[in-house]
Scaffold this motif. Structure first.
Motif, PDB file in Angstrom:
ATOM      1  N   UNK A   7      -0.254   7.879  -3.262  1.00 19.71           N
ATOM      2  CA  UNK A   7      -1.496   7.885  -3.244  1.00 19.71           C
ATOM      3  C   UNK A   7      -2.515   8.695  -2.540  1.00 19.71           C
ATOM      4  N   UNK A   8      -1.926   8.674  -1.222  1.00 18.02           N
ATOM      5  CA  UNK A   8      -2.740   9.940  -0.446  1.00 18.02           C
ATOM      6  C   UNK A   8      -3.001  11.287  -0.858  1.00 18.02           C
ATOM      7  N   UNK A   9      -1.571  11.594  -1.234  1.00 15.41           N
ATOM      8  CA  UNK A   9      -1.590  13.087  -1.878  1.00 15.41           C
ATOM      9  C   UNK A   9      -2.405  12.917  -3.220  1.00 15.41           C
ATOM     10  N   UNK A  10      -2.573  11.930  -4.045  1.00 14.72           N
ATOM     11  CA  UNK A  10      -3.614  12.277  -4.962  1.00 14.72           C
ATOM     12  C   UNK A  10      -4.965  12.029  -5.119  1.00 14.72           C
TER      13      UNK A  10
ATOM     14  N   UNK B 236      -8.193   2.345   2.091  1.00 16.94           N
ATOM     15  CA  UNK B 236      -7.877   2.377   3.396  1.00 16.94           C
ATOM     16  C   UNK B 236      -8.009   4.263   3.594  1.00 16.94           C
ATOM     17  N   UNK B 237      -7.384   4.985   2.548  1.00 16.59           N
ATOM     18  CA  UNK B 237      -7.401   6.349   2.603  1.00 16.59           C
ATOM     19  C   UNK B 237      -8.873   6.865   2.417  1.00 16.59           C
ATOM     20  N   UNK B 238      -9.613   6.273   1.668  1.00 16.77           N
ATOM     21  CA  UNK B 238     -11.129   6.728   1.546  1.00 16.77           C
ATOM     22  C   UNK B 238     -11.885   6.599   2.917  1.00 16.77           C
ATOM     23  N   UNK B 239     -11.414   5.155   3.601  1.00 11.49           N
ATOM     24  CA  UNK B 239     -12.181   5.106   4.915  1.00 11.49           C
ATOM     25  C   UNK B 239     -11.499   5.891   5.892  1.00 11.49           C
ATOM     26  N   UNK B 240     -10.389   6.270   6.003  1.00  8.23           N
ATOM     27  CA  UNK B 240      -9.819   7.292   7.001  1.00  8.23           C
ATOM     28  C   UNK B 240     -10.437   8.755   6.575  1.00  8.23           C
ATOM     29  N   UNK B 241     -10.483   9.213   5.411  1.00  5.93           N
ATOM     30  CA  UNK B 241     -11.170  10.547   5.201  1.00  5.93           C
ATOM     31  C   UNK B 241     -12.699  10.369   5.723  1.00  5.93           C
ATOM     32  N   UNK B 242     -13.457   9.411   5.259  1.00  3.22           N
ATOM     33  CA  UNK B 242     -14.788   9.504   5.905  1.00  3.22           C
ATOM     34  C   UNK B 242     -15.017   9.425   7.391  1.00  3.22           C
TER      35      UNK B 242
END
Length: 328
Positions: free
Chosen positions: A186-189, A40-46
């Motif tokens: 996890x978002x921080x990392x 989910x974090x990767x998708x939000x980043x992209x």
């Protein structure tokens, strides 16, 4: 969730994770909650971190991404709790099993022990291979002392944010509390780095992670100091002195607390200048002992770590008993 409900779940989760960890077969079959959060974090980043946007726009997008992440994670964990809690003892056991996946006592021990084993069996190259699995710095720049210090620093820091922090928020907020913490960490990392791509977008994740780790980092240091009092050759007094003298000088507002406690307890110096990739980071030393750490010092640190984990379980069990007595 009341403390009289969440604290027993915490005790069961700590015990279950220490006993069996997260089985490799299960990971292969369905992944892990952290990998799900990571997707989910990767998708939000992209989707939200656009190169064409200004620094301010990317910072705002990072705030939105963090809110989306926390909302999705929190609602999922709350729904699971609402579904399972009415089932009585079976529901508590299922919640504890779910929560145990958010704690990393066993896996952390295995990864750090592998560094000591690598140094003993395959020399510096074996140590470098093993330590590259748990730290972000360039292992080829590390000698034996550097590899050993890196492993002990990772053990101390991850004791705080991989074990004590999720346990703390599980105890106070049940499964939703632990899941929200794990999402933030996890978002921080993943995006909380001062790189051209993430300095703005990851700002909210990094600052929020600093905030939610404040209580656990202090508690972790106290647990390590207490563990040192139970080990011959470890010094609780020097651990306490190192925390008071050095913890606030670390570049992280949280990592310095357990690292300083571990350094003082073992008579070592940890942190200090080091290299991530090709970038040299100047940091304050934690502790005033010897910098020439060895594989034997990793073994000593692991012994302290196991005792600190046992003390954490004792604190959770005592708190659960007290909450039950008060709630009668």
């Amino acid at each position: 969730m009341a403390l009289s409900d969440s604290l027993p779940i915490l005790c069961l989760a700590l015990a279950a994770e220490a006993a069996v960890g997260y089985p490799d077969r299960l990971y292969t079959a369905i992944g892990h909650p952290v990998t799900w959060i990571g997707r989910l974090i990767k998708g939000l980043d992209q989707g939200l971190n656009r190169d064409a946007w200004s620094f301010r726009e990317r910072r705002m997008a990072g705030i939105v991404a963090l809110l989306v992440l926390l909302t999705a994670t929190g609602l999922t964990a709350w729904a699971l709790s609402a579904l399972l809690q009415p089932l009585g003892l079976i529901g508590i056991l299922l919640l504890a099993i779910l929560a145990s996946s958010l704690i990393a006592q066993r896996s952390l021990h295995e990864h750090v022990a592998a560094v000591s084993k690598g140094l003993r069996e395959d020399g510096i190259e074996g140590g470098r291979r093993a330590v590259s699995m748990i730290v972000g710095r360039n292992p080829q720049r590390l000698d034996e002392a550097g590899v050993s210090r890196a492993a002990i620093e990772s053990l101390a820091e991850n004791f705080s944010d991989g074990i004590v922090a999720p346990a703390f928020w599980l105890g106070f907020g049940g499964l939703p509390g632990a899941a929200l913490y794990k999402a933030a960490n996890t978002a921080d990392s993943m995006i909380g780095h001062r790189t051209p791509r993430h300095e703005a977008f990851g700002w909210a994740a990094a600052r929020f992670d600093d905030l939610v780790n404040l209580p656990a980092s202090r508690l972790s240091a106290l647990l390590i100091v207490a563990a040192a009092a139970l080990h011959r050759g470890a010094s609780p007094l020097n651990a306490w002195r190192a925390v008071r003298r050095d913890a606030s000088h670390h570049r992280s507002p949280n990592a310095g607390w357990p690292e300083a406690a571990m350094a003082g307890a073992l008579g070592l110096r940890l942190a200090g200048p080091r290299v991530y990739g090709d970038v040299r980071v100047e940091d304050h030393w934690m502790g005033n002992g010897r910098a020439e750490a060895t594989a034997d010092d990793i073994v000593r640190a692991l012994a302290l770590y196991r005792t600190a984990c046992a003390l954490l379980f004792g604190l959770a069990a005592g708190s659960a008993l007290l909450a039950w007595i008060i709630g009668r």
